[in-house]
Write a protein that holds these residues in place. Structure first.
Motif, PDB file in Angstrom:
ATOM      1  N   PRO A 100       0.838  -1.196   0.000  1.00 35.07           N
ATOM      2  CA  PRO A 100       0.000   0.000   0.000  1.00 35.07           C
ATOM      3  C   PRO A 100       0.881   1.257   0.000  1.00 35.07           C
ATOM      4  O   PRO A 100       1.896   1.316   0.705  1.00 35.07           O
ATOM      5  N   THR A 101       0.492   2.224  -0.809  1.00 32.78           N
ATOM      6  CA  THR A 101       1.335   3.388  -1.050  1.00 32.78           C
ATOM      7  C   THR A 101       0.536   4.674  -0.870  1.00 32.78           C
ATOM      8  O   THR A 101      -0.631   4.746  -1.276  1.00 32.78           O
ATOM      9  N   ALA A 102       1.172   5.671  -0.279  1.00 30.84           N
ATOM     10  CA  ALA A 102       0.510   6.964  -0.093  1.00 30.84           C
ATOM     11  C   ALA A 102       0.344   7.640  -1.444  1.00 30.84           C
ATOM     12  O   ALA A 102       1.342   7.925  -2.117  1.00 30.84           O
ATOM     13  N   PRO A 103      -0.886   7.915  -1.876  1.00 29.86           N
ATOM     14  CA  PRO A 103      -1.092   8.508  -3.196  1.00 29.86           C
ATOM     15  C   PRO A 103      -0.840  10.008  -3.200  1.00 29.86           C
ATOM     16  O   PRO A 103      -0.873  10.676  -2.165  1.00 29.86           O
ATOM     17  N   MET A 104      -0.575  10.543  -4.388  1.00 27.19           N
ATOM     18  CA  MET A 104      -0.559  11.989  -4.553  1.00 27.19           C
ATOM     19  C   MET A 104      -1.964  12.517  -4.323  1.00 27.19           C
ATOM     20  O   MET A 104      -2.947  11.789  -4.500  1.00 27.19           O
ATOM     21  N   GLY A 105      -2.041  13.783  -3.967  1.00 29.78           N
ATOM     22  CA  GLY A 105      -3.354  14.391  -3.792  1.00 29.78           C
ATOM     23  C   GLY A 105      -3.362  15.826  -4.273  1.00 29.78           C
ATOM     24  O   GLY A 105      -2.330  16.508  -4.245  1.00 29.78           O
ATOM     25  N   LEU A 106      -4.509  16.258  -4.724  1.00 32.70           N
ATOM     26  CA  LEU A 106      -4.725  17.661  -5.076  1.00 32.70           C
ATOM     27  C   LEU A 106      -5.355  18.329  -3.861  1.00 32.70           C
ATOM     28  O   LEU A 106      -6.466  17.970  -3.458  1.00 32.70           O
ATOM     29  N   LEU A 129      -1.512  26.761  -9.551  1.00 34.73           N
ATOM     30  CA  LEU A 129      -1.393  25.341  -9.215  1.00 34.73           C
ATOM     31  C   LEU A 129       0.074  25.000  -9.006  1.00 34.73           C
ATOM     32  O   LEU A 129       0.879  25.066  -9.946  1.00 34.73           O
ATOM     33  N   ALA A 130       0.466  24.669  -7.783  1.00 38.86           N
ATOM     34  CA  ALA A 130       1.844  24.253  -7.487  1.00 38.86           C
ATOM     35  C   ALA A 130       1.989  22.756  -7.738  1.00 38.86           C
ATOM     36  O   ALA A 130       1.132  21.959  -7.316  1.00 38.86           O
ATOM     37  N   VAL A 131       3.065  22.384  -8.438  1.00 40.61           N
ATOM     38  CA  VAL A 131       3.302  20.973  -8.786  1.00 40.61           C
ATOM     39  C   VAL A 131       4.763  20.626  -8.520  1.00 40.61           C
ATOM     40  O   VAL A 131       5.616  21.517  -8.451  1.00 40.61           O
ATOM     41  N   PRO A 132       5.088  19.335  -8.371  1.00 40.81           N
ATOM     42  CA  PRO A 132       6.497  18.944  -8.181  1.00 40.81           C
ATOM     43  C   PRO A 132       7.301  19.244  -9.445  1.00 40.81           C
ATOM     44  O   PRO A 132       6.793  19.112 -10.559  1.00 40.81           O
ATOM     45  N   SER A 164      -0.697  28.918   1.022  1.00 38.52           N
ATOM     46  CA  SER A 164      -0.422  30.184   0.338  1.00 38.52           C
ATOM     47  C   SER A 164      -0.788  30.217  -1.143  1.00 38.52           C
ATOM     48  O   SER A 164      -0.740  31.285  -1.761  1.00 38.52           O
ATOM     49  N   THR A 165      -1.144  29.096  -1.717  1.00 46.36           N
ATOM     50  CA  THR A 165      -1.506  29.073  -3.133  1.00 46.36           C
ATOM     51  C   THR A 165      -2.909  28.514  -3.298  1.00 46.36           C
ATOM     52  O   THR A 165      -3.509  28.018  -2.342  1.00 46.36           O
ATOM     53  N   ASP A 166      -3.438  28.631  -4.509  1.00 39.80           N
ATOM     54  CA  ASP A 166      -4.820  28.183  -4.727  1.00 39.80           C
ATOM     55  C   ASP A 166      -4.934  26.665  -4.662  1.00 39.80           C
ATOM     56  O   ASP A 166      -5.859  26.127  -4.039  1.00 39.80           O
ATOM     57  N   LEU A 167      -3.996  25.988  -5.315  1.00 39.15           N
ATOM     58  CA  LEU A 167      -4.022  24.522  -5.408  1.00 39.15           C
ATOM     59  C   LEU A 167      -2.595  23.990  -5.347  1.00 39.15           C
ATOM     60  O   LEU A 167      -1.662  24.668  -5.800  1.00 39.15           O
ATOM     61  N   ALA A 168      -2.439  22.795  -4.836  1.00 31.84           N
ATOM     62  CA  ALA A 168      -1.114  22.163  -4.836  1.00 31.84           C
ATOM     63  C   ALA A 168      -1.273  20.655  -4.952  1.00 31.84           C
ATOM     64  O   ALA A 168      -2.141  20.065  -4.302  1.00 31.84           O
ATOM     65  N   VAL A 169      -0.455  20.075  -5.788  1.00 33.96           N
ATOM     66  CA  VAL A 169      -0.392  18.617  -5.871  1.00 33.96           C
ATOM     67  C   VAL A 169       0.782  18.171  -5.009  1.00 33.96           C
ATOM     68  O   VAL A 169       1.926  18.575  -5.243  1.00 33.96           O
ATOM     69  N   VAL A 170       0.501  17.353  -3.991  1.00 32.51           N
ATOM     70  CA  VAL A 170       1.529  16.957  -3.028  1.00 32.51           C
ATOM     71  C   VAL A 170       1.695  15.434  -3.052  1.00 32.51           C
ATOM     72  O   VAL A 170       0.720  14.700  -2.841  1.00 32.51           O
TER      73      VAL A 170
END
Length: 286
Positions: free
Chosen positions: A123-129, A146-149, A207-213
């Motif tokens: 089981p793996t921690a998924p990315m999330g928006l 939108l902040a992204v890696p 601090s931003t509208d959206l971020a994919v972490v």
């Protein structure tokens, strides 16, 4: 005559003593029990490497206790990068590791001429928006940031996830190993894409509208995976795996690791302590 009698008596005493010692030795040998055919061999001490955070926790809390019930002694070795765990595995400093998906394992092994092999996915921690401004995809406003890696491996996953949930489309000929925000073909909401170091992304949620972490960074920052607007529908190739040296893939400890991860006890630990983790297909189908 007396000399002869004395000699005979001495010889008799020596023979008597030798016979007694022989009898005692036979008696001792007979008393030692033969090892039973079903006798348990002592299990080895194993070192399992993992990156600090959710995967070292998974080894410590979900794998180690069950392996120790099988008779192993487990030491968890923590790493803070994605290079040393495979090098340590290859040189024998550790016996197995858990931190990477299969794509990374194969590429790193090929690039560094290492002979490593996956045992089983976990089981793996998924990315999330994530967002503090929007609660649903429908609420996202045009022109939002939108902040992204910024690293290709995580960015490729990010863009595929955003495409999967209908926010962007990606060029079909995009090279996953060199992908960038320039490979976005359609961006209906004209989102302003801002690539950042993956480790910085949890801090940008405020601090931003959206971020994919990515999941591991979200958990390291004490974020709740289930608070995401949307979690990644994870491709099986992006699930983390337990890896060993290829020479050890048929070793008993590798087979026992696989059996432990397939056990109901392991899945119970995941359900209780790793909420939001995406289960591999083999586990979901059980």
């Amino acid at each position: 005559m007396r000399k002869n009698v004395t000699l005979v008596m001495v010889l008799a005493m020596i023979i008597s003593l030798l016979a007694a010692c022989g009898g005692k030795e036979e008696s001792n040998n007979a008393a030692a029990p033969a090892p039973s055919e079903g006798a348990k061999l002592e299990k080895p001490a194993l070192k399992i490497g993992a990156t600090a955070g959710p995967y070292s926790d998974m080894v410590s809390k979900a794998i180690k206790p069950i392996m120790e019930k099988k008779g192993y002694t487990i030491e968890v070795v923590e790493f803070n990068d994605y290079v040393q765990p495979n090098k340590a595995l290859a040189n024998g400093s550790i016996d197995a590791n858990l931190f990477q998906h299969i794509i990374y394992l194969k590429k790193f092994s090929a690039d560094n001429k290492l002979d490593l092999k996956e045992v089983i996915s976990v089981p793996t921690a998924p990315m999330g928006l994530y967002s503090k401004k929007f609660k649903t995809l429908e609420e996202i406003k045009e022109g939002s940031t939108l902040a992204v890696p910024n690293d290709p491996a995580n960015l490729a996953r990010t863009l595929l996830m955003l495409q999967d949930i209908g926010i962007v489309t990606v060029k079909k000929d995009a090279d996953p190993s060199k992908i960038s925000e320039k490979d976005i073909e359609q961006n209906p909401k004209n989102l302003v894409v801002k690539p950042l170091e993956a480790a910085q992304l949890p801090r940008t949620v405020d601090s931003t509208d959206l971020a994919v972490v990515p999941g591991n960074f979200a958990l390291a920052a004490k974020m709740d995976l289930t608070s995401a607007i949307k979690l990644e529908n994870m491709n099986e190739n992006y699930r983390n795996v337990v890896a060993v040296k290829t020479a050890d893939i048929e070793a008993q400890f590798a087979k026992d690791l696989k059996a432990v991860i397939e056990s109901p006890e392991f899945e119970k630990a995941i359900d209780e302590q790793f909420k939001g983790f995406s289960k591999p297909e083999w586990m979901a189908k059980k």
